[in-house]
Write an enzyme that holds these catalytic residues in place. Structure first.
Site, mmCIF file in Angstrom:
data_model
loop_
_atom_site.group_PDB
_atom_site.id
_atom_site.type_symbol
_atom_site.label_atom_id
_atom_site.label_comp_id
_atom_site.label_asym_id
_atom_site.label_seq_id
_atom_site.Cartn_x
_atom_site.Cartn_y
_atom_site.Cartn_z
ATOM 1 N N ASP A 1 -8.429 12.670 -6.614
ATOM 2 C CA ASP A 1 -9.323 11.703 -5.986
ATOM 3 C C ASP A 1 -9.581 11.999 -4.512
ATOM 4 O O ASP A 1 -8.915 12.849 -3.912
ATOM 5 C CB ASP A 1 -8.775 10.272 -6.156
ATOM 6 C CG ASP A 1 -7.276 10.181 -5.847
ATOM 7 O OD1 ASP A 1 -6.750 11.084 -5.178
ATOM 8 O OD2 ASP A 1 -6.649 9.207 -6.276
ATOM 9 N N ASN B 1 -0.679 -1.565 -7.967
ATOM 10 C CA ASN B 1 -1.369 -2.402 -8.963
ATOM 11 C C ASN B 1 -1.548 -1.663 -10.297
ATOM 12 O O ASN B 1 -2.330 -2.079 -11.134
ATOM 13 C CB ASN B 1 -2.735 -2.858 -8.424
ATOM 14 C CG ASN B 1 -3.694 -1.701 -8.191
ATOM 15 O OD1 ASN B 1 -3.322 -0.535 -8.363
ATOM 16 N ND2 ASN B 1 -4.922 -1.996 -7.798
ATOM 17 N N HIS C 1 -2.609 1.481 -10.670
ATOM 18 C CA HIS C 1 -3.668 2.489 -10.773
ATOM 19 C C HIS C 1 -3.096 3.898 -10.894
ATOM 20 O O HIS C 1 -1.989 4.178 -10.458
ATOM 21 C CB HIS C 1 -4.695 2.384 -9.633
ATOM 22 C CG HIS C 1 -4.231 2.827 -8.277
ATOM 23 N ND1 HIS C 1 -4.658 2.233 -7.117
ATOM 24 C CD2 HIS C 1 -3.392 3.822 -7.884
ATOM 25 C CE1 HIS C 1 -4.116 2.844 -6.079
ATOM 26 N NE2 HIS C 1 -3.342 3.808 -6.521
ATOM 27 N N GLU D 1 -8.773 1.856 -10.806
ATOM 28 C CA GLU D 1 -8.313 0.500 -10.507
ATOM 29 C C GLU D 1 -8.413 -0.395 -11.738
ATOM 30 O O GLU D 1 -9.311 -0.233 -12.572
ATOM 31 C CB GLU D 1 -9.203 -0.088 -9.403
ATOM 32 C CG GLU D 1 -9.157 0.691 -8.091
ATOM 33 C CD GLU D 1 -7.927 0.383 -7.255
ATOM 34 O OE1 GLU D 1 -6.810 0.325 -7.815
ATOM 35 O OE2 GLU D 1 -8.090 0.203 -6.038
HETATM 36 C C1 GLP Z 1 -2.912 6.277 -4.052
HETATM 37 C C2 GLP Z 1 -3.645 7.492 -4.676
HETATM 38 C C3 GLP Z 1 -2.904 7.968 -5.853
HETATM 39 C C4 GLP Z 1 -1.440 7.960 -5.475
HETATM 40 C C5 GLP Z 1 -0.982 6.530 -5.538
HETATM 41 C C6 GLP Z 1 0.441 6.301 -5.035
HETATM 42 O O1 GLP Z 1 -3.756 5.260 -3.724
HETATM 43 N N1 GLP Z 1 -5.005 7.286 -5.017
HETATM 44 O O2 GLP Z 1 -3.373 9.243 -6.239
HETATM 45 O O3 GLP Z 1 -0.714 8.728 -6.370
HETATM 46 O O4 GLP Z 1 -1.909 5.706 -4.894
HETATM 47 O O5 GLP Z 1 0.505 6.396 -3.643
HETATM 48 P P1 GLP Z 1 1.874 6.413 -2.846
HETATM 49 O O6 GLP Z 1 2.639 7.579 -3.323
HETATM 50 O O7 GLP Z 1 1.493 6.555 -1.385
HETATM 51 O O8 GLP Z 1 2.572 5.138 -3.129
#
Ligand code: GLP
Length: 279
Positions: free
Chosen positions: A105, A174, A176, A181
């Site tokens: 992403d 959440n 995702h 989402e």
């Molecule tokens: C983010 C990204 C994801 C990531 C996830 C966890 O928003 N879009 O690709 O893996 O959420 O993030 P974090 O490791 O900072 O908790």
């Protein structure tokens, strides 16, 4: 894959969960269910995951690797760089030559010059430390004039590469995956979409702590492309994610919790630390 690059002597405790009953995805056979690997410390999780990524690149160079960003992945990329620097020079050269990956992403509006972009994150954490070229580490172009068209182009680029071999995944608070989402069906394809306020709060630290400074939109590979990967590797650390991980592992898969769709995939590894997976 015959070689193992594990750098930790810590052995995970693991268990296999059967796939849930009453759900199936067209074309996805239920074979092995889900394998859970639990380590005491996040550092051990990172070492283990980095070793799995390296094995994939050296053992299956023809299959593209799917990558993720976020704080969970920072120690993973550090561990990967350490492992690569320990490789014999011929093998390291082969790895560099054959590297091929697609990130999940990117924020709409951000490009490699902005430090908060995922493109900049990958440059800092992967491209420079491993000596790769930007063309080897693909991401959606957050600055494309038409984000929806860019999302389609990106999904097609992944398909043209033959899809993803191993897909690395982080977990949103959440539920995702990538930026899929909730609510999100298992068939949702690569697209541009609006981020939920929970996600903008989760990612605010990189934007001076202000959720409103986090871009409102992002481009993400869809659950469709993610679930089409040969194998999924979900990495979860920290007590803050314990409850969402528990739901992912135990609730029936549903659109309200996009990550729960992984339980319909035939080859899933979930690697977690004890804080995220207590008990
Ligand atoms: C983010 C990204 C994801 C990531 C996830 C966890 O928003 N879009 O690709 O893996 O959420 O993030 P974090 O490791 O900072 O908790």
């Amino acid at each position: 894959m015959s070689r193992s690059f594990a750098t930790t002597t810590a052995e995970p405790s693991w268990s296999a969960l059967p796939p849930p009953e009453g759900n199936s995805l067209d074309g996805v056979a239920q074979e092995t269910g889900l394998r859970l690997e639990r380590f005491a410390h996040p550092r051990q999780v990172a070492d283990h995951v980095a070793a799995l990524l390296l094995e994939q690149r050296l053992g299956q160079p023809q299959r593209a690797l799917g990558l993720a960003t976020g704080r969970t992945m920072e120690p993973v990329y550090q561990a990967l760089a350490r492992l690569v620097h320990q490789l014999p020079s011929g093998e390291a050269a082969r790895l560099r030559q054959q590297w091929r990956s697609f990130n999940l992403d990117e924020y709409v509006g951000l490009g490699p010059e902005q430090p908060q972009s995922f493109a900049a994150e990958m440059a800092t954490r992967l491209i420079h430390p491993l000596g790769l070229t930007p063309a080897q580490v693909q991401l959606p172009d957050g600055q494309a004039p038409d984000p929806q068209a860019e999302a389609r182009r990106y999904g097609e680029a992944v398909a043209a590469a033959g899809g993803i071999g191993l897909q690395l995944l982080g977990l949103g608070m959440n539920g995702h995956l990538g930026f899929n989402e909730p609510p999100c069906s298992a068939e949702a394809a690569s697209r541009a979409l609006e981020l939920r306020s929970a996600t903008r709060e989760q990612n605010a630290a990189a934007f001076g702590g202000k959720p409103t400074a986090v871009p409102e939109r992002a481009i993400t590979l869809g659950l469709r492309e993610i679930l089409a990967a040969d194998q999924l590797l979900l990495v979860v650390t920290g007590a803050a994610k314990a409850e969402v991980l528990r739901r992912v592992l135990h609730e029936p898969p549903s659109a309200e919790l996009p990550a729960s769709w992984i339980r319909l995939h035939p080859r899933v590894r979930v690697v977690a630390d004890a804080a995220a997976l207590p008990g």
